[in-house]
Write an enzyme that holds these catalytic residues in place. Sequence first.
Site, PDB file in Angstrom:
ATOM      1  N   MET A 194       0.844  -1.197   0.000  1.00 45.39           N
ATOM      2  CA  MET A 194       0.000   0.000   0.000  1.00 45.39           C
ATOM      3  C   MET A 194       0.885   1.255   0.000  1.00 45.39           C
ATOM      4  SD  MET A 194      -1.383   0.057   3.919  1.00 45.39           S
ATOM      5  CE  MET A 194      -0.251   0.143   5.321  1.00 45.39           C
ATOM      6  N   CYS A 212       8.993   3.504   0.716  1.00 44.73           N
ATOM      7  CA  CYS A 212       8.025   4.043  -0.249  1.00 44.73           C
ATOM      8  C   CYS A 212       8.654   4.249  -1.622  1.00 44.73           C
ATOM      9  CB  CYS A 212       7.449   5.369   0.256  1.00 44.73           C
ATOM     10  SG  CYS A 212       6.340   5.233   1.668  1.00 44.73           S
TER      11      CYS A 212
END
Length: 343
Positions: A196, A209
């Site tokens: 996610m 990320c």
Amino acid sequence: MLATRLSRTLSQLPGKTLSVYDGEHGTRSTLLFCSTSFTSIRRRTYASKVDPVDSKAVLITGCDSGFGFSLAKHLHSKGFLVFAGCLLKDKGDAGVKELDSLNSDRLRTIQLNVCNNEEVERAVETVHSSLKDPEKGMWGLVNNAGISTFGEVEFTSMETYKEVAEVNLWGTVRTTKSFLPLLRRAKGRVVNISSMLGRMANPARSPYCITKFGVEAFSDCLRYEMYPLGVKVSVVEPGNFIAATSLYSPERIQAIAKKMWDELPEVVRKDYGRKYFDEQIAKMETYCNSGSTDTSSVIDAVTHALTATSPYTRYHPMDYYWWLRMQIMTHLPGAVSDKIYIH
């Protein structure tokens, strides 16, 4: 219209609200509901036509533990010929021993460090020589190997950024490129495990990320290129499964924190202060004690991507809170999502 649709969807959910004032009409309406304690939604089921397994060959990276370990056993039980790539096979890791203890001619562990060109090429040779008909190729590749860390940008060394990228991003690219000739011959599948956090950024997680955003971009580009060649590419974006994968123990968090503080430039230590630093570490400890302990939704998603006649482009095995947060952060203006989740 967007506000109306979201209000219909979220009107029954508890938690914080975000009100929007319409200056032109002098009215105020509730746009969004937000909660940090949503319960898990019912596990998604995939009802679609499935191709026969017939001992199709699949290679999975990162099978020493976590998703990869569980996936290797699951796909073996479904009838696949599984090549389980393990970083610690040469060191006699417990996970490797358990997979080997199955004593099956359809599950083989192989030494595989996705950062090592020679080991990746040896893995290709091992798989190629093990196939009954190499000219028909290999059915599936699951790029699962990955590492994670934490730390705000000024707290994170360049060495850490490079280390995480070498495994999560370049390891995925390296392994995929090496196996593509076999996958093209089979018109097979590539399944990349992202996160996610490959779709929405988060404070103190920039090294992770960055790499997962890169995996998403790589997967999209590869999907476009492979479509006319018959190879299907899917991305699986798990939510918070830290509790299930044991990525962080309290001891590991403290070890990372100590090394990080010791290596900080003096100006950064002075400007932020130890109190602020310790508060951020405490937040990370809280986060790492959360998350789902049931990985079956991730396993089901990867299985569907490998077996469905028409696999999905993206799978979202995550709790409803994280799914909703991802939709808001990727579909609404940044000012709105920042107000809800960041500021």
